[in-house]
Design a protein around this motif. Structure first.
Motif, short mmCIF file in Angstrom:
data_model
loop_
_atom_site.label_atom_id
_atom_site.label_comp_id
_atom_site.label_asym_id
_atom_site.label_seq_id
_atom_site.Cartn_x
_atom_site.Cartn_y
_atom_site.Cartn_z
N ASN A 1 0.82 -1.34 -0.05
CA ASN A 1 -0.11 -0.12 0.01
C ASN A 1 1.05 1.18 0.12
O ASN A 1 1.66 1.57 0.97
CB ASN A 1 -0.81 0.15 1.18
N LEU A 2 1.14 1.91 -0.91
CA LEU A 2 1.92 2.93 -1.35
C LEU A 2 1.57 4.33 -0.97
O LEU A 2 0.40 4.82 -1.21
CB LEU A 2 2.54 2.75 -3.01
N GLU A 3 2.44 5.09 -0.40
CA GLU A 3 2.35 6.48 -0.13
C GLU A 3 2.38 7.33 -1.40
O GLU A 3 3.08 6.80 -2.40
CB GLU A 3 3.38 6.95 0.55
N GLU A 4 1.91 8.48 -1.36
CA GLU A 4 1.83 9.27 -2.69
C GLU A 4 3.32 9.54 -3.23
O GLU A 4 4.17 9.50 -2.22
CB GLU A 4 1.26 10.46 -2.55
N ARG A 5 3.47 9.76 -4.36
CA ARG A 5 5.00 10.28 -4.84
C ARG A 5 5.29 11.42 -4.44
O ARG A 5 4.61 12.42 -3.79
CB ARG A 5 4.85 10.07 -6.47
N PRO A 6 6.68 11.60 -4.34
CA PRO A 6 7.13 13.00 -3.76
C PRO A 6 6.80 14.18 -4.64
O PRO A 6 7.04 14.11 -5.76
CB PRO A 6 8.77 12.60 -3.69
#
Length: 369
Positions: free
Chosen positions: A310-315
């Protein structure tokens, strides 16, 4: 089957720090050209992070502009009847086009000679002929010409490519991309959008153009700009009453030397979707949506070990099209060759879409020379 759940905590503290730094810089002076594409709510409803300032809006439909003004709180003083009136009263550095796909060429024809950068909503153009004219203008006048896709900003797609490049699944053999929803009319889309979305002249086609472009864009990116050897497509009209002039179902097959891609673009899914599967010789990647991804490593005949992410948003500024556009115009970043927003990638997308339409009409596979 073993199952491991991994949660990726990517740069949690970096994004707010970078956003605060951005507030000390001059925002991008951006004008909006057209309001009939409802993706315009993306910029109108966007949180003000200090990196973009809307300096004008071109929309001749006064009633539409007033409706959106009330919804989003912008002043009607920003709204102009024409592109000429806009440039006579403001000085945009860049414009974002939210009208019909057919109008993309007109926007580039007007702004490119003025050195004003352009970003259009997907796909790049209504036809390959229009796309080539736009490409020539962009290069002649040295402007950025970007194409914005929602899926460009999905952490899952970037993680999938990272895994592929790391060799986690072995050599890529097959990609399946599925995009679409239950259909524009069933979704209750605004009439201003329906008027051109269901018009083959203004939109180029139906679901084939509207959602086929996503898969073509992603596969060109995964292939690092390699063009397919051939394109085969089948289209159907499964909702004739709702979509009388255009296709609402398209299956596009792209063949490469050592792999293939199946693009399923549809206005007949019961549930909206934007997902991608990548199959290698040893494992498979399932980018299920924006943030969820699964890696299945093969075991025996039909067994597998699965990892879930479950991935965080991109920088920042790679998490949002307008932040990206601002950073690009202000020369803080560069467009990578054949990246998802790039002109090079999207010229190949237009070759694929044109070949797909030709294939669907003729019933033949179309080789790309």
């Amino acid at each position: 089957m073993k199952k491991h759940i991994l949660t990726s905590m990517i740069l949690l503290l970096v994004i707010p720090i970078q956003m605060n730094c951005q507030s000390n810089k001059q925002p991008l002076k951006l004008a909006i050209i057209g309001l009939t594409h409802t993706h315009v709510h993306w910029i109108l409803g966007r949180e003000n992070t200090g990196d973009v300032e809307i300096v004008g809006i071109v929309e001749p439909n006064r009633e539409l502009a007033e409706r959106y003004s009330k919804q989003h709180g912008f002043s009607m003083d920003l709204v102009y009847e024409s592109m000429e009136e806009l440039v006579n009263n403001s000085e945009p550095e860049a414009v974002a086009a939210f009208g019909t796909i057919y109008e993309h060429l007109e926007v580039v024809e007007f702004f490119a000679p003025k050195g004003i950068h352009v970003m259009v909503e997907k796909p790049l153009a209504v036809s390959l002929e229009h796309a080539r004219a736009m490409e020539e203008l962009a290069k002649k006048h040295d402007i950025h010409l970007l194409t914005n896709y929602e899926t460009t900003w999905y952490p899952s797609n970037h993680k999938a490519r990272e895994m592929l490049e790391e060799g986690r699944i072995g050599e890529m053999r097959k990609v399946i991309v599925r995009d679409g929803h239950k259909g524009p009319r069933k979704l209750g889309i605004d009439e201003e959008f329906l008027d051109w979305l269901l018009d083959p002249e203004q939109n180029g086609a139906g679901a084939l153009m509207d959602f086929g472009c996503y898969g073509a864009n992603l596969m060109t990116w995964l292939q690092n700009g390699k063009r397919p050897l051939s394109v085969t497509a089948v289209t159907q009209q499964l909702q004739k009453d709702n979509n009388p002039m255009v296709d609402d179902e398209a299956i596009i097959i792209l063949t490469y030397e050592n792999s293939n891609c199946v693009i399923q673009a549809s206005w007949n899914w019961p549930i909206g979707r934007k997902d991608m599967e990548i199959y290698g010789l040893e494992a498979a990647i399932y980018a299920d949506n924006r943030n969820d991804l699964r890696l299945r490593i093969a075991e025996g005949y039909d067994g597998f070990e699965q990892e879930e992410f479950n991935l965080e948003e991109r920088p920042y500024p790679y998490n949002d099209p307008f932040s990206y556009f601002a950073a690009l115009v202000h020369k803080e970043i560069e467009v990578l060759p054949f990246s998802l927003s790039s002109l090079e990638n999207n010229m190949i997308v237009m070759e694929i879409l044109q070949a797909a339409m030709q294939s669907a009409r003729s019933g033949k596979t179309i080789p790309l020379k």
